[in-house]
Design an enzyme around this catalytic site. Structure first.
Site, short mmCIF file in Angstrom:
data_model
loop_
_atom_site.label_atom_id
_atom_site.label_comp_id
_atom_site.label_asym_id
_atom_site.label_seq_id
_atom_site.Cartn_x
_atom_site.Cartn_y
_atom_site.Cartn_z
CG ASP A 45 -0.40 -0.14 2.67
OD1 ASP A 45 0.88 -0.14 2.57
OD2 ASP A 45 -0.99 -0.16 3.58
CD GLU A 114 0.62 -1.77 7.86
OE1 GLU A 114 0.45 -0.79 8.98
OE2 GLU A 114 0.84 -1.55 6.93
CD GLU A 181 8.18 -0.16 8.18
OE1 GLU A 181 8.21 0.78 7.49
OE2 GLU A 181 6.95 -0.91 7.91
#
Length: 263
Positions: A45, A114, A181
């Site tokens: 995205d 996420e 991340e």
């Protein structure tokens, strides 16, 4: 080059072979990435930022993700395709199943979502319904407003323990891969060693099973690259040679170097 499957990726982790992942949004770059030896194409995205010009990933819709997934699928030959589920499209089990189904039908081999431990129920249900899931933890860009910006996660001892426990919990729920991340490299190492599924890192040090970068970042097209980004176009005569250099650096473990890591 043989077709990469989830079984292939799990075997690569077991055999300590590094996995090269790169974002991709269209057919042409899918072909180039395949030729360059990329193992996994992530239809991210991030297209909201690098293609559409937004300042976050939040405006990206499922329809747009489906479109770009289909584009990547049409140019793909061997790579494994992961597609992001958009902001607020998997908050309920009903939404998660519906929107994941659309991405899988468009050509994804796995979806990425996420969050934190709350993802466990959705991961379990998606897996039951034949949808492999990659769970994205650490810095989660869709939660940028909750996190207060794009900040390194897991810096305190308690935060690090929470990330490790979350990784274990999500694997138990059925997650087939993890993406972490912007976390300290020591924490990423512990996570990678704590789970049996492949772990993709971005800004997470060199010891994860895989590395991923945004295509436009590794081609030097970002005026303000993050600390973990390296411009692989430097010294290269073509985009394909730059991607080959990226794959080589990941495979041999020279990227990311200490300069690209958080401590």
């Amino acid at each position: 080059m043989k077709t990469i499957t989830l079984t292939t990726l799990k075997a690569m982790k077991e055999q300590k072979q590094k996995i090269a992942v790169l974002t991709c949004y269209d057919s042409t770059f899918a072909k180039v990435a395949n030729n360059a030896g990329v193992d996994v194409l992530l239809v991210g995205d991030t297209l909201g930022m690098v293609l559409q010009g937004y300042d976050s990933t939040l405006p990206v819709t499922t329809e747009q993700m489906v479109y770009h997934t289909a584009c990547v699928k049409s140019g793909n030959t061997n790579a494994f395709i992961i597609s992001d589920m958009s902001f607020m499209t998997y908050g309920t089990l009903e939404d998660a199943l519906k929107n994941a189904g659309l991405l899988m039908q468009a050509g994804a081999h796995m979806v990425k979502i996420e969050g934190d431990s709350w993802l466990a129920e959705s991961i379990h249900k998606l897996t039951q319904n034949g949808v492999p899931v990659c769970a994205h933890i650490g810095l989660t860009p869709q939660s940028v407003n909750v996190l207060g910006g794009f900040k390194v996660q897991g810096k305190t001892e308690d935060q690090a323990k929470n990330l490790i426990n979350t990784a274990k919990h999500l694997e138990e729920a059925g997650a087939a891969m993890l993406l972490i991340e912007c976390v300290p490299s020591t924490v990423a190492t512990q996570i990678s060693q704590s789970v049996s599924i492949p772990v993709i890192g971005i800004g997470a040090g060199a010891d994860t099973d895989a590395q991923v970068l945004v295509l436009h970042d590794m081609l030097g097209l970002n005026d303000k690259p993050a600390k973990f980004v390296k411009n692989f176009m430097e010294g290269q005569s073509s985009i394909e040679s730059a991607i080959k250099e990226y794959v080589k650096a990941v495979k041999e473990g020279s990227f990311p170097s200490e300069a690209h890591q958080y401590i």
